[in-house]
Write a protein that holds these residues in place. Structure first.
Motif, short mmCIF file in Angstrom:
data_model
loop_
_atom_site.label_atom_id
_atom_site.label_comp_id
_atom_site.label_asym_id
_atom_site.label_seq_id
_atom_site.Cartn_x
_atom_site.Cartn_y
_atom_site.Cartn_z
N ASN A 183 2.17 1.97 10.12
CA ASN A 183 2.80 1.11 9.11
C ASN A 183 4.28 1.41 8.97
O ASN A 183 5.09 0.51 8.82
N LEU A 184 4.63 2.70 9.05
CA LEU A 184 6.05 3.08 9.01
C LEU A 184 6.79 2.43 10.17
O LEU A 184 7.92 1.96 10.02
N PRO B 36 -4.84 -5.57 -1.57
CA PRO B 36 -4.02 -4.47 -2.10
C PRO B 36 -2.98 -3.96 -1.09
O PRO B 36 -1.82 -3.78 -1.46
N LEU B 37 -3.38 -3.77 0.17
CA LEU B 37 -2.41 -3.26 1.15
C LEU B 37 -1.33 -4.31 1.43
O LEU B 37 -0.15 -3.99 1.54
N ALA B 38 -1.73 -5.58 1.50
CA ALA B 38 -0.76 -6.66 1.70
C ALA B 38 0.25 -6.65 0.56
O ALA B 38 1.45 -6.78 0.77
N ALA B 39 -0.26 -6.48 -0.67
CA ALA B 39 0.62 -6.47 -1.84
C ALA B 39 1.58 -5.31 -1.77
O ALA B 39 2.78 -5.45 -2.02
N ALA B 40 1.04 -4.13 -1.39
CA ALA B 40 1.90 -2.95 -1.31
C ALA B 40 2.99 -3.17 -0.25
O ALA B 40 4.14 -2.77 -0.44
N PHE B 41 2.62 -3.83 0.85
CA PHE B 41 3.60 -4.10 1.90
C PHE B 41 4.74 -4.98 1.37
O PHE B 41 5.89 -4.78 1.72
N THR B 42 4.41 -5.97 0.54
CA THR B 42 5.46 -6.87 0.05
C THR B 42 6.41 -6.16 -0.89
O THR B 42 7.53 -6.62 -1.10
N PHE C 118 5.64 -7.26 12.61
CA PHE C 118 6.69 -7.18 11.60
C PHE C 118 6.01 -7.14 10.23
O PHE C 118 4.83 -7.42 10.10
N ILE C 119 6.80 -6.81 9.18
CA ILE C 119 6.21 -6.68 7.84
C ILE C 119 5.46 -7.94 7.45
O ILE C 119 4.32 -7.90 6.97
N GLU D 218 -9.44 -0.60 -9.62
CA GLU D 218 -9.12 0.61 -10.38
C GLU D 218 -7.75 1.09 -9.96
O GLU D 218 -7.39 0.99 -8.79
N PHE D 219 -7.02 1.64 -10.92
CA PHE D 219 -5.66 2.07 -10.63
C PHE D 219 -5.66 3.23 -9.64
O PHE D 219 -6.36 4.21 -9.81
N THR D 220 -4.87 3.06 -8.57
CA THR D 220 -4.73 4.15 -7.60
C THR D 220 -3.42 3.99 -6.85
O THR D 220 -2.89 2.87 -6.75
N LEU D 221 -2.90 5.10 -6.36
CA LEU D 221 -1.70 5.04 -5.52
C LEU D 221 -2.06 5.15 -4.05
O LEU D 221 -1.19 5.24 -3.19
N LYS D 222 -3.36 5.13 -3.78
CA LYS D 222 -3.86 5.33 -2.43
C LYS D 222 -3.29 4.29 -1.46
O LYS D 222 -2.92 4.61 -0.33
N THR D 223 -3.19 3.05 -1.93
CA THR D 223 -2.72 1.98 -1.05
C THR D 223 -1.28 2.21 -0.63
O THR D 223 -0.91 1.99 0.52
N TYR D 224 -0.47 2.67 -1.60
CA TYR D 224 0.92 2.97 -1.24
C TYR D 224 0.99 4.10 -0.22
O TYR D 224 1.85 4.11 0.65
N GLY D 225 0.04 5.05 -0.37
CA GLY D 225 -0.03 6.15 0.59
C GLY D 225 -0.26 5.63 1.99
O GLY D 225 0.30 6.15 2.96
N GLU D 226 -1.07 4.56 2.10
CA GLU D 226 -1.36 4.01 3.43
C GLU D 226 -0.12 3.48 4.13
O GLU D 226 -0.06 3.42 5.36
N LEU D 227 0.87 3.08 3.31
CA LEU D 227 2.11 2.57 3.90
C LEU D 227 2.77 3.63 4.77
O LEU D 227 3.53 3.31 5.67
N LEU D 228 2.47 4.91 4.44
CA LEU D 228 3.15 6.00 5.14
C LEU D 228 2.47 6.37 6.46
O LEU D 228 2.95 7.24 7.17
N HIS D 229 1.36 5.71 6.77
CA HIS D 229 0.76 5.93 8.10
C HIS D 229 1.78 5.60 9.16
O HIS D 229 2.54 4.63 9.02
N PRO D 230 1.81 6.37 10.26
CA PRO D 230 2.82 6.12 11.30
C PRO D 230 2.86 4.68 11.75
O PRO D 230 3.94 4.11 11.91
#
Lengths: 315, 329, 269
Positions: free
Chosen positions: A85-86, A286-292, A270-271, A71-83
């Motif tokens: 992951n940053l 999904p998180l792997a995809a967002a990371f790329t 590393f990424i 289902e469409f969500t921006l939640k995964t991109y939000g996870e990128l902002l966890h300290p």
């Protein structure tokens, strides 16, 4: 003069003859037929996959079942902002910058010598001398550094022979970049990155320097410039497009690599490693995809800047 | 006389650009025909239309009475000498020359014998084993000629074949091409932007400008009696002057051409002119004259007494040398 | 940029040091292949032996990995040669709308980090429910090998004069004959050189392969496993040396082929 032959000949006939006439009369059709297989392949296999990746990055993973929720969500991109992951993103990008600068420094004498002084046999030696390491096995190169950097390896042996072991220990004692031994330190990671990507920097740099007319440098020293001034005001600006072209590779390759930091380096990710870990063990595609998407965006921005600097001519 | 190439209302458009615009031409069999014009005037496109590399957008082309449209180049018994020679770099000279025969399936021994003959004809005997890269520009040009001639084409097309050669070699090749054409009796169609080359070699010349043929005629016709200002300007150094100035019987508003060598220095009874400058050209000397504000070039033999700069002299010409031109172009 | 002057000594030293830095690690691989040491990467090697070559020769897992790698590299190269040549011919022979886009599309798989290609293919396989096989590896390899062939072919097509094709047709050769007698001999070495580089690229690839191989083991994946968890150090040493030799050959071959071609073309101008 007697001309026994007709001026318009019937052609050789047969399947090939007919096909050849047809192609000649329909060049657009022929062009289409030629482009069809490569475009289908790249369009379906490559662009299709990239699209699939993009789509997946908008999915998320159900935290209880571990299943991907389509289902469409921006939640995964939000996870990128966890300290955490940053932290990964920041570490990778800063490493890419450091490696790029180091590569430019080490590459310059080789590229400059090859462009300005080497000729004939030496030109060929320099060319092959860069091409062979460029094309030789990526894994073997990393393996070689594992041998070199190992505690019982050649580097420690050299330091011991020179009675400089204390120096090495002092360097390894520096927090963040140091570690138990070079092969598990951030320093080691950077060194191997530098080694593996160096040829990618030399070649475009040399191409850019080849285009600098030699008399330009003579003109500069003729006008009273010291060698250092000539370097800074004439050579460097002219070599810059080559450096930028080379840095496209060093940057892109560092951003996407997950093998070098895994084999030579500390346990900090590393990424590339994060992507690999999320898609593999965790199954969190999904998180792997967002990371790329991060390197894609960085590289897109980088390419856009490089294009404005005219770096593509040096590729 | 048979007509070898016939253009009827032929056009070739690239989008909005009219490369060839309604051209009508008849080229006779055995003729040495030159297409002369500045670059971009459509002459090379016409040549490519005959060879079959281009197709007309409108109009009709016949080669020896047969329709040429939609016939691919490889089915036309017409051969071309290319501007850059287009020798095959991977083949030696003999294989280059024998290429057309090889494609027609002629046996090795036979085609090599014919290729050797063709190399003799262009005065390159024994060069067969070399590669094109080992030859000079002039030699490559001859190989390109031999490669075309060995097929005994009905029409030979030459696209600025002498353009890349230096002056001396070019003059020598002009003579050789001319005599070759006489010996073989093949129709030669020759594209050039060099008017001297066209005048000295061709039986007839077509002058191209902006995709159109503006005049067709013998070298004498073109040189002596240009139809238009463009032809007068382009072919040589004709004076273009108001018609009523050249000859009082003409009406005002028209233009006329007058060859510089038709302007004679006379002792008296002519028109008064002031010498602006003179330049020594070897056998002839060119004088730039001013007659009542009109500039005129005159060519005089260098061996006669010539006036100095600024001198006032008398000049005259025959009214038969004055050629009225179509005022529109 | 040319100079008749002598290079400054400092520049010579820096350039030589740079080249040594590039080559010494690879040379080291050759030394380690002969070491008697089994448990560590000890330097200097306590002794030299040939026995690990025999041990490696008898290892079925190495042979299986080598076989898969060779299969993948061969098939990928053939596909890439076909696609790359078609694309290069179309792009360099005619001007048409969108040719810039096509160049970009061909270059993209190598310009973007390999991990992106890898994960993209992997997620596509999972979405389309395609099981892993040798063909999933080939799908990825052929995609990034196209650019190598394409670059070589486009450069050669650009250098060989367009009027050669006109000349051939003018002399009576139809499209197929022109291809057989003029185009192929002129671009053949460039294609072969491109093919060799593509083969080397595919034979060595690991980043994309880890995503598209599933449980299969190519030689680079075998090596990667040894790198992460060393079990058979002496065998790995020998394999590393063999891999270096196997990849050097096509690269040298490609170099000599394009070098000769360039020289001839350069003079023909």
């Amino acid at each position: 003069m007697n001309h026994p032959e007709a001026v318009i000949t019937p052609g050789r006939g047969g399947l090939f003859g007919v096909a050849s006439d047809y192609i000649w009369r329909n060049p657009r059709m022929f062009l289409f037929l030629m482009l069809l297989p490569p475009l289908l392949w790249l369009g379906i296999v490559y662009l299709g996959s990239l699209f699939a990746l993009l789509v997946q990055s908008f999915f998320s993973i159900d935290e209880f079942s571990g299943m991907v929720v389509r289902e469409f969500t921006l939640k995964t991109y939000g996870e990128l902002l966890h300290p955490a992951n940053l932290d990964i993103i920041l570490r990778t990008v800063s490493t890419a910058i450091v490696v790029t600068i180091l590569a430019a420094i080490v590459a310059f004498p080789i590229a400059y010598y090859a462009a300005r002084y080497a000729r004939g046999k030496w030109k060929a030696i320099f060319y092959l001398g860069v091409m062979l390491p460029l094309w030789s096995s990526y894994l073997v190169k990393i393996y070689a550094w594992k041998l070199i950097l190992a505690k019982e390896g050649i580097l420690n042996w050299v330091f011991a022979k020179l009675h400089l072991t204390w120096l090495l220990d002092a360097i390894l004692a520096i927090p963040i970049i140091g570690g138990n031994s070079l092969s598990v330190s951030y320093l080691g990671t950077c060194l191997v990155f530098l080694y593996v990507w160096l040829p990618f920097m030399i070649l475009p740099m040399q191409a850019a320097l080849e285009r600098v007319p030699g008399n330009l440098l003579e003109a500069s020293s003729d006008l009273g410039a010291q060698p250092g001034q000539t370097f800074r005001h004439v050579l460097l600006p002219l070599a810059l497009p080559g450096v930028i072209a080379g840095s496209i590779f060093t940057f892109s390759l560092t951003l996407g690599d997950y093998i070098i930091p895994q084999i030579i380096g500390s346990s900090r990710l590393f990424i590339g490693q994060a992507v690999y870990a999320h898609q593999g063990i965790a199954g969190n595609i999904p998180l792997a995809a967002a990371f790329t998407i991060v390197p894609i965006v960085i590289m897109g921005f980088y390419l856009w800047m490089a294009k404005r600097q005219g770096a593509f001519d040096a590729l | 006389m048979t007509i070898s190439v016939q253009f009827s209302g032929v056009c070739r458009f690239y989008g909005d650009v009219k490369a060839v615009d309604t051209v009508d031409l008849s080229i006779q069999e055995g003729e040495f025909f030159a297409m002369l014009g500045p670059s971009g005037s459509g002459k090379t496109t016409c040549l490519r239309l005959i060879a079959g590399f281009e197709q007309p957008s409108a109009g009709h082309i016949e080669i020896f009475g047969e329709t040429a449209e939609l016939v691919p180049p490889y089915r036309r018994h017409v051969n071309t000498v290319f501007q850059d020679y287009a020798l095959f770099p991977h083949l030696n000279i003999l294989d280059n020359v024998a290429y057309g025969l090889m494609i027609r399936g002629i046996k090795k021994a036979e085609r090599y014998a014919e290729a050797e003959q063709a190399l003799d004809l262009v005065q390159l005997p024994g060069y067969g084993a070399r590669k094109p890269s080992e030859l000079s520009g002039g030699q490559r040009q001859r190989v390109a000629l031999a490669r075309a001639l060995v097929n005994k084409p009905r029409v030979l097309l030459l696209d600025e074949p002498l353009g890349a050669l230096d002056l001396k070699l070019r003059e020598q090749m002009q003579d050789e091409l001319k005599s070759l054409q006489k010996v073989l009796g093949i129709t030669f169609i020759f594209v050039t932007h060099d008017q001297g080359e066209a005048l000295s070699m061709a039986d007839r010349i077509a002058i191209f400008n902006q995709g159109k043929v503006v005049q067709v005629g013998s070298p004498e016709d073109i040189y002596q009696r240009p139809d238009t200002r463009f032809v007068a300007d382009f072919v040589g150094s004709s004076n273009v002057i108001p018609a009523d100035f050249a000859d009082k019987t003409n009406t005002a508003g028209q233009w006329a051409s007058l060859r510089p060598e038709a302007v004679r220095l006379v002792d008296s009874g002519g028109r008064t002119a002031v010498v602006i400058s003179r330049s020594y050209l070897g056998a002839m000397t060119r004088l730039v004259l001013d007659i009542n504000g009109i500039r005129l070039n005159a060519l005089s033999p260098s061996n006669q007494a010539l006036p100095a700069d600024g001198e006032q002299i008398q000049v005259d010409w025959d009214s038969a040398d004055v050629r009225l031109m179509d005022s529109s172009t | 940029m040319r100079s008749n002057q002598q290079a400054p000594v400092s520049l010579k030293i820096a350039a030589a040091a740079g080249l040594l830095f590039l080559h010494l690690p690879i040379l080291l691989i050759f030394v380690y292949a002969f070491t008697t040491e089994e448990k560590s990467y000890q330097w200097p090697p306590p002794g030299f032996t040939l026995k690990w070559f025999a041990v490696t020769w008898g290892r079925p897992d190495v042979w299986a990995a080598l076989k898969l790698s060779l299969q993948v590299a061969s098939i990928s190269t053939v596909i890439a040669m076909l696609l790359g040549t078609l694309c290069a011919a179309a792009v360099s022979r005619s001007k048409f709308f969108g040719r810039e886009t096509i160049s970009l599309l061909v270059i993209l798989p190598i310009a973007l980090p390999g991990i992106i290609t890898g994960i993209a293919l992997r997620s596509a396989f999972s979405l389309a429910e395609i099981p892993f096989s040798m063909w999933t590896i080939i799908l990825g390899h052929a995609t990034f090998c196209v650019v190598v062939i394409y670059n070589n072919a486009v450069a050669r097509f650009r250098r060989s004069s367009a009027s050669l094709i006109d000349a051939s047709m003018d002399l009576g050769a139809d499209g197929f004959q022109t291809f057989r007698y003029v185009i192929l001999p002129n671009v053949g070495t460039a294609l072969l050189a491109g093919g060799m580089l593509a083969f080397a690229l595919s034979f060595d690839e690991v980043i994309v392969t880890t995503f598209t191989a599933g449980q299969q083991t190519t030689l680079p994946i075998w090596m990667l496993e040894e790198l992460v968890r060393p079990r058979q150090r002496p065998v790995t040493n020998v394999v590393a040396m063999v891999v270096v030799l196997v990849t050097f050959l096509p690269i040298l071959g490609a170099y000599y082929m394009t070098r000769d071609g360039d020289r001839v073309d350069g003079q023909a101008r």
